[in-house]
Structures are given as C-alpha cells and as structure tokens.
Design a protein around this motif. Structure first.
Motif, PDB file in Angstrom:
ATOM      1  N   GLY A 154      62.413  49.420  44.409  1.00 52.02           N
ATOM      2  CA  GLY A 154      61.285  48.505  44.290  1.00 52.02           C
ATOM      3  C   GLY A 154      60.091  48.970  45.084  1.00 52.02           C
TER       4      GLY A 154
ATOM      5  N   THR B 179      56.200  47.214  46.870  1.00 56.43           N
ATOM      6  CA  THR B 179      55.307  46.095  47.144  1.00 56.43           C
ATOM      7  C   THR B 179      53.887  46.619  47.292  1.00 56.43           C
TER       8      THR B 179
ATOM      9  N   TYR C 121      52.344  41.573  45.821  1.00 62.29           N
ATOM     10  CA  TYR C 121      53.071  41.770  44.561  1.00 62.29           C
ATOM     11  C   TYR C 121      54.294  42.625  44.841  1.00 62.29           C
TER      12      TYR C 121
ATOM     13  N   ASN D  71      57.913  44.341  42.840  1.00 62.90           N
ATOM     14  CA  ASN D  71      58.549  44.637  41.568  1.00 62.90           C
ATOM     15  C   ASN D  71      59.711  45.589  41.820  1.00 62.90           C
TER      16      ASN D  71
ATOM     17  N   GLU E 262      64.256  46.544  40.752  1.00 65.41           N
ATOM     18  CA  GLU E 262      65.544  46.205  40.172  1.00 65.41           C
ATOM     19  C   GLU E 262      66.542  45.910  41.282  1.00 65.41           C
TER      20      GLU E 262
ATOM     21  N   ASP F 163      66.333  43.042  37.022  1.00 66.26           N
ATOM     22  CA  ASP F 163      64.934  43.356  37.331  1.00 66.26           C
ATOM     23  C   ASP F 163      64.178  42.084  37.708  1.00 66.26           C
TER      24      ASP F 163
ATOM     25  N   ASP G  50      60.076  40.630  39.218  1.00 66.75           N
ATOM     26  CA  ASP G  50      58.768  40.807  39.816  1.00 66.75           C
ATOM     27  C   ASP G  50      58.313  39.466  40.378  1.00 66.75           C
TER      28      ASP G  50
ATOM     29  N   TYR H 110      54.992  37.480  42.992  1.00 66.37           N
ATOM     30  CA  TYR H 110      53.707  37.629  43.672  1.00 66.37           C
ATOM     31  C   TYR H 110      53.353  36.344  44.404  1.00 66.37           C
TER      32      TYR H 110
ATOM     33  N   GLU I  15      58.470  33.968  41.164  1.00 64.46           N
ATOM     34  CA  GLU I  15      59.464  35.017  40.955  1.00 64.46           C
ATOM     35  C   GLU I  15      59.961  34.926  39.520  1.00 64.46           C
TER      36      GLU I  15
ATOM     37  N   TYR J  40      62.798  36.718  36.962  1.00 65.20           N
ATOM     38  CA  TYR J  40      63.959  37.600  36.835  1.00 65.20           C
ATOM     39  C   TYR J  40      64.259  37.870  35.364  1.00 65.20           C
ATOM     40  N   GLU J  41      64.764  39.058  35.081  1.00 65.85           N
ATOM     41  CA  GLU J  41      65.148  39.386  33.710  1.00 65.85           C
ATOM     42  C   GLU J  41      66.428  38.665  33.309  1.00 65.85           C
TER      43      GLU J  41
END
Length: 383
Positions: A251, A253, A270, A272, A274, A294, A296, A298, A319, A321-322
């Motif tokens: 990841g 930031t 920010y 991002n 996995e 995964d 991301d 902010y 937040e 999440y996938e």
C-alpha cells in the motif's frame, strides 16, 4: 532521537494524539496545545548541564513527565458504539438502543521522556501508557516504548512509519475518522533529512494485529514540511494471512496540508492498497475467500481558530473495501464518518471540547445502509 526538526512534532502526536487496533485511535488537541508541547519537548532537547527548565535530572539524564487527565461523556442515539465510537457496530442488532449515555476516563495517559548525552550523540527514551485496556477495563496499556540514538535511529514501539502523523485529523472521541492508517508497532527506523524542510525514513516493523503474519513489514516515507505546507508519501510491503492463505500486503499513503490564512488549516490523506484493513480505523479483513482484500480510504479536514481560545473543525472519512468484512451478524464494504467539533482553551492547561459524530456503514449481502449519531463532550487537563 529523530532529527530535532521532526522529533518535536512526532512526540507531540504521540503525547496528544491518537487517535491502535481500533483503540489505537486519534485524539489530537488544538494547535495551541500542540505548540505548547512542541515548546516543552524542544526545551528538553536543548537542556544542557546545569539547566533544567521545568524538567529534572538523574545523573546526566534529563527527564520530563507529560500526559493528561481526560473525562469523556457521550450519548449514542441509535447504536451503542462504546467508549471508542466504533462505527463497525452500527447496524448490529446487539448494539441497537433507544439512547445510551456513557462516560469514561480511560483516555487519560502519562508518559516519560529522557535525554542522556553520550559519545555517539544524545540518547533519548520514551515510555507512555494509557488506561485503555481491553474489555472496557481501566488498566494500564503500553502505547510507546522506544530508544532514539543520535539524530537518526529509533528502536522500539512507536507509530508506524506508514502513518501520516503531521496531517492526522483532530477529534474529541478516541477513534477519529475512518479512512486513514493508524498503528503503533515495534520497529527499527532510520530517519535523515535533505535541507531544512525535507526528510525521509525507512523502517523494519512488526506486522499489526489482525494481519496474522509473522513476517516483517518494510516501510519508507518522504515528507516536506515548512510549517505552512506539508506533503508526504509513504509505502508499505509485508504479508497477511487468512484462512490458511498468505497474500502480499502492499500500500501507499499520500498526504498534504496547507494553512491558507491566519488560523486556518486544510488537510487531506489518501491510502490505497491490498490486505491493508488491519492498518485502518475500520479494521477490514485483510484476506477474504483466499483473496487479498483491496481497500482505499481518505480523510478531508478543515479547521479554523476563532480568537485565542476557540478552535473549530469538521472532518470526513471513508473506507471502501473490495470484499466484505463480517462483524457479528452483518458485514460491510464501506464505512463513512463525519466529525464536527469545537475546542475551548479555558486555561493554559485545561481544554473543554464538544463533538457531533455521524457514522454510516453498509451491509454488503443485503445492500442495506445503517447510520448512527453520537454527541460527546470532554474536559482535558494537560501536564
């Protein structure tokens, strides 16, 4: 000891902020209080033989005790989020309420800073505890325990190098906004600088609880900070495990802030990557169904001083999440928070504060969205 230009803000953050597991959360104070602690730490760093401005000495070691006593009072309207405003419980039937009042003093903490001259440079130490033990008990919990050698080395437990300390949002409650990295871990860190305003750091760290990996984590960061503008980037690489499957944990930031006018502050963060969930306030699962999850996130914050005694602000965090994380009977892939707060500096050491917190999360399988509202007031005496 971290480079002196950087050490004061870092120790300020450790003394006054939090804002980890989820109890590793942020409770930073107003800018005036941060400046006061910076001045105190700088005085400790500059103390020489025979001079002890507010500190005391044992042999050739200078010591300074710091901390605060904090009392929090809060009211949850729809879901009982506990002492830490845990947005993940919003929607859970077991947390449903017609209104719950609570109070805690567990955020109170005490710390010790030391500085000892040596042939290899000043050797500094930090030991800090608070009362946020597990299961709602008021027992001592270790926050920081580290050694700083010269201007470059830090060895021991401290904020992860992956975390953006200088742009962390301010909140009254313990957690602060979702959408940002936050953890304290044992580590070995090397820091150096380019010129007066730019520094870099690399570290080897223990992985955080929840990542379920015994492998070390590698991080690197670079930051520009001239007092008006801050720009920072950090990267992380490690491993995470779940269900007998090991995945890469990676990841980055990106963070920045600006003071556009007198007393104003605007800052963004920010993140991002996995399998990063255990590093974030939302604590999403790093591995779901044998796959890296995964994520991301902010945060956006605006603050403004109103005269010498008042400071107000608003912060938004998200937040995404996938893959869903299960929490009790429900799960989530998205969390959002809004914090609106005000701080009043009654005296040099006493601060009164109030905050409204809105939290939202979705239930991935059903597509339902739940929200919760909370108000909180606090009194904090720094020493």
């Amino acid at each position: 000891m971290i480079v002196k230009r950087k050490r004061a803000p870092l120790l300020v953050a450790s003394a006054l902020s939090v804002t980890s597991t989820l109890a590793f959360a942020q409770d930073a104070e107003t800018q005036a209080e941060l400046d006061a602690l910076r001045a105190r730490i700088e005085a400790l760093e500059s103390t020489g033989p025979g001079t002890t401005p507010g500190e005391f000495k044992i042999g050739n070691t200078t010591l300074d005790v710091y901390g605060y006593v904090k009392a929090d009072f809060f009211y949850d309207f729809e879901f009982d989020q506990g002492d830490t405003a845990f947005v993940n419980v919003i929607g859970e039937p077991s947390a449903a309420t017609d209104g719950t009042f609570g109070a805690t003093v567990r955020q109170s903490r005490v710390g010790l800073l030391t500085t000892t001259p040596s042939a290899i440079g000043d050797i500094g130490g930090q030991l800090e505890v608070d009362l946020f033990a597990s299961n709602g008990t008021a027992e001592f919990r270790l926050r920081h325990a580290n050694i700083r050698i010269g201007d470059n080395w830090l060895i021991g437990q401290y904020w992860t190098n992956f975390q953006p300390l200088d742009t962390y949002p301010t909140s009254v409650e313990f957690n602060g906004p979702v959408g940002i990295a936050f953890a304290r871990v044992p580590q070995v860190r090397y820091t150096n600088s380019f010129g007066a305003n730019t520094s870099f750091a690399v570290s080897v760290e223990e992985n955080v609880s929840g990542s379920n990996s015994d492998d070390p984590v590698l991080t690197a960061s670079a930051e520009y900070n001239d007092g008006t503008y801050i720009a920072r980037a950090a990267a992380l690489y490690g491993k995470a495990e779940g269900g007998g499957v090991e995945v890469d944990q990676t990841g980055f930031t990106l963070s920045g802030s600006v003071r556009p006018w007198q007393g104003g502050l605007f800052q963004v963060n920010y993140v991002n990557g996995e399998a990063l969930g255990p590093y974030l306030i939302g604590l999403g699962d790093p591995v779901v169904g044998g796959r890296a999850n995964d994520v991301d996130g902010y945060t956006i914050e605006f603050r403004q001083d109103l005269g010498e005694k008042w400071n107000v602000g608003i912060a938004y965090g998200k937040e995404d999440y996938e893959l869903p994380t299960s929490t009790g009977t429900l799960s989530f892939t998205e969390l959002e928070t809004i914090h609106v707060n005000a701080f009043y500096k009654a005296t040099e050491n006493l601060t009164l504060s109030a905050e409204y917190i809105y939290g939202e999360r979705n239930d991935e399988p059903t597509g339902r969205t739940f929200d919760g509202n909370r108000v909180q007031v606090a009194a904090q005496l720094n020493f």
